[in-house]
Design a protein around this motif. Structure first.
Motif, PDB file in Angstrom:
ATOM      1  N   ARG A 173      37.055  45.024 104.197  1.00  0.00           N
ATOM      2  CA  ARG A 173      36.695  46.439 104.288  1.00  0.00           C
ATOM      3  C   ARG A 173      37.665  47.312 103.498  1.00  0.00           C
ATOM      4  O   ARG A 173      37.268  48.316 102.900  1.00  0.00           O
ATOM      5  CB  ARG A 173      36.650  46.882 105.754  1.00  0.00           C
ATOM      6  CG  ARG A 173      35.488  46.283 106.521  1.00  0.00           C
ATOM      7  CD  ARG A 173      35.270  46.984 107.847  1.00  0.00           C
ATOM      8  NE  ARG A 173      36.446  46.953 108.711  1.00  0.00           N
ATOM      9  CZ  ARG A 173      36.787  45.919 109.464  1.00  0.00           C
ATOM     10  NH1 ARG A 173      36.060  44.810 109.436  1.00  0.00           N
ATOM     11  NH2 ARG A 173      37.862  45.978 110.242  1.00  0.00           N
ATOM     12  N   ARG A 177      36.557  49.728 100.684  1.00  0.00           N
ATOM     13  CA  ARG A 177      36.888  51.140 100.832  1.00  0.00           C
ATOM     14  C   ARG A 177      37.493  51.682  99.546  1.00  0.00           C
ATOM     15  O   ARG A 177      37.161  52.788  99.106  1.00  0.00           O
ATOM     16  CB  ARG A 177      37.861  51.318 101.999  1.00  0.00           C
ATOM     17  CG  ARG A 177      38.455  52.705 102.104  1.00  0.00           C
ATOM     18  CD  ARG A 177      39.430  52.789 103.263  1.00  0.00           C
ATOM     19  NE  ARG A 177      40.137  54.059 103.258  1.00  0.00           N
ATOM     20  CZ  ARG A 177      40.456  54.744 104.314  1.00  0.00           C
ATOM     21  NH1 ARG A 177      40.131  54.287 105.502  1.00  0.00           N
ATOM     22  NH2 ARG A 177      41.112  55.878 104.228  1.00  0.00           N
ATOM     23  N   ASN A 202      37.913  58.590 106.474  1.00  0.00           N
ATOM     24  CA  ASN A 202      37.013  57.579 107.009  1.00  0.00           C
ATOM     25  C   ASN A 202      35.796  57.433 106.100  1.00  0.00           C
ATOM     26  O   ASN A 202      34.664  57.723 106.487  1.00  0.00           O
ATOM     27  CB  ASN A 202      36.573  57.982 108.425  1.00  0.00           C
ATOM     28  CG  ASN A 202      35.999  56.829 109.222  1.00  0.00           C
ATOM     29  OD1 ASN A 202      35.912  55.713 108.729  1.00  0.00           O
ATOM     30  ND2 ASN A 202      35.608  57.093 110.451  1.00  0.00           N
ATOM     31  N   LEU A 204      33.941  55.057 104.979  1.00  0.00           N
ATOM     32  CA  LEU A 204      32.798  54.196 105.290  1.00  0.00           C
ATOM     33  C   LEU A 204      31.736  54.925 106.113  1.00  0.00           C
ATOM     34  O   LEU A 204      30.552  54.593 106.045  1.00  0.00           O
ATOM     35  CB  LEU A 204      33.264  52.943 106.044  1.00  0.00           C
ATOM     36  CG  LEU A 204      33.527  51.702 105.166  1.00  0.00           C
ATOM     37  CD1 LEU A 204      34.671  51.976 104.202  1.00  0.00           C
ATOM     38  CD2 LEU A 204      33.822  50.484 106.009  1.00  0.00           C
ATOM     39  N   ASP A 261      36.432  52.873 114.418  1.00  0.00           N
ATOM     40  CA  ASP A 261      37.242  52.074 113.503  1.00  0.00           C
ATOM     41  C   ASP A 261      37.406  50.633 113.929  1.00  0.00           C
ATOM     42  O   ASP A 261      37.697  49.764 113.110  1.00  0.00           O
ATOM     43  CB  ASP A 261      38.640  52.703 113.360  1.00  0.00           C
ATOM     44  CG  ASP A 261      38.662  53.853 112.365  1.00  0.00           C
ATOM     45  OD1 ASP A 261      37.584  54.191 111.833  1.00  0.00           O
ATOM     46  OD2 ASP A 261      39.754  54.413 112.136  1.00  0.00           O
TER      47      ASP A 261
END
Length: 424
Positions: A173, A177, A202, A204, A261
């Protein structure tokens, strides 16, 4: 100006005519959880703010904008829980439930988020959630999805669809990202304000944006699927094989990321189009790093939560929605001398027929007014105790949902008669 105090915006009362559906929904969900071998845990609604900042993520919308937090008299920062998983993990660590165990737990209760109230979204809302610890395989992922499907089907909800995705490991991730931020930063002026804010902390969550222009922009963005590690991909493929074998219909949604998260690898949502924008009725996924993140030993875990307000709304729309709660019999009492006898008789019926609801009329009134109340109560039968009945040791029995005439029977036969009537 009126001095009447009203409820806080976004905090709704559940009125007596609604609680029948609530209890039906809760009963179905609890029954399925019991049959799958889950144990109930009861958790406090108030936790240390640090718990949610550490678990959910300090830069999430929930922690930044939505939590009800305050300093108590000792100067400790406390928060009303915005979700249930973090508190359940905290309890498991604190009480040693994860030591050489693989607990399967469920909980129920109110959650709190300071959001803009709308259909399907309140500031106090209710969930039933479940968490499983200590299992790494895709089989538990599949069983949880099968269990949630059974819950929805036993509630009679057919217009729901399942979406799946895998988020991979934290490293995967992080790599994705970086690529996503580079792509979106070059097109920052095309993003809506909310997505621009998320880009910093954040990114995503931008994948889950409801803005059509942002979604079109994402069509050309790097795909999370291209960054998934081999082990996570194998886990996801195994999950899909298990679901295929169980005839579970689903769609793989590469933009499904969830809003917390702590999720990694499997994520899923059950979605309906019958509730407008707030269409997710059940959601969950894996959070294999959360236990260690909160302070315990590394423990794989997976869980989900169902939104009760949304499920109740869907069940209420159904043609065969359960009726409001009602007593089975309504005892009509005429005359002062009959009150004590009626109270004793009602208690005897409740003891002998624990499955039959007996409503005792109190406060006097004419036969006409009492029968009007009996009819409005929803009861099937009225039991009538007046001077004549008391003197002859009988009781009047009047069906309220048919045109049948009232009959008088001996009080000694009443328990047997009611058992036969209600199938006891």
């Amino acid at each position: 100006m009126s001095n009447v105090i009203q409820s806080v915006r976004g905090f709704s009362d559940v009125l007596p005519e609604q609680t029948g559906v609530w209890r039906h929904v809760e009963g179905v969900l609890r029954g399925v959880l019991d049959r799958y071998g889950y144990s109930e845990i009861r958790l406090p609604v108030l936790e240390k703010t640090e718990l949610f900042a550490r678990s959910i993520g300090e830069v999430t919308d929930i922690v930044e904008k939505e939590m009800y937090s305050f300093d108590d008299r000792n100067g400790d920062s406390l928060s009303l829980r915005p979700e249930g998983t973090a508190g359940c993990v905290r309890a498991c660590i604190e009480h040693g439930l994860l030591h050489n165990q693989q607990p399967r737990l469920w909980y129920q209760g109110a959650m709190f988020r300071h959001e803009r109230p709308q259909k399907g979204r309140l500031r106090q809302f209710h969930q039933i959630g479940a968490e499983v610890f200590g299992l790494t395989g895709a089989d538990i992922d599949a069983e949880i999805i099968l269990m949630t499907r059974r819950m929805l089907h036993e509630l009679g909800l057919q217009d729901v669809r399942l979406e799946l995705n895998t988020l991979g490991t934290a490293e995967a991730r992080a790599n994705y990202r970086e690529a996503l931020v580079a792509y979106l930063s070059a097109r920052r002026d095309q993003l809506d304000d909310d997505s621009q804010r998320r880009l910093e902390g954040n990114p995503l969550r931008i994948l889950d944006s409801k803005n059509p222009e942002t979604q079109r922009l994402l069509d050309g963005a790097p795909r999370l699927d291209d960054y998934i590690d081999a082990n996570s991909r194998e886990h996801f493929d195994d999950l899909r094989r298990l679901l295929d074998a169980a005839d579970v219909e689903y769609t793989v949604n590469p933009r499904l990321v969830r809003g917390l998260d702590y999720y990694g690898r499997t994520v899923f949502e059950w979605i309906t189009d019958r509730l407008g924008a707030q269409g997710t009725v059940c959601a969950g996924g894996r959070y294999d790093a959360l236990v260690e993140q909160i302070g315990g030993k590394a423990t794989p875990a997976i869980g989900f939560a169902l939104g009760l307000e949304r499920l109740v709304a869907l069940v209420e729309e159904a043609a065969d929605a359960p009726p409001a709660l009602a007593p089975d019999v309504y005892m009509v009492v005429m005359g002062e001398a009959q009150r004590s006898a009626a109270l004793v008789l009602a208690e005897r019926l409740r003891a002998a027929l624990p499955g039959v609801g007996v409503f005792m009329h109190c406060g006097g009134g004419s036969f006409k007014s009492q029968f009007r109340r009996a009819d409005r109560s929803g009861a099937q039968l009225a039991l009538v105790l007046g001077e004549t009945e008391l003197a002859s040791d009988t009781i009047g029995l009047k069906p309220l949902r048919s045109g049948s005439e009232q009959v008088n029977i001996a009080q000694g036969d009443l328990v047997k008669t009611l058992k036969e009537h209600f199938g006891g």
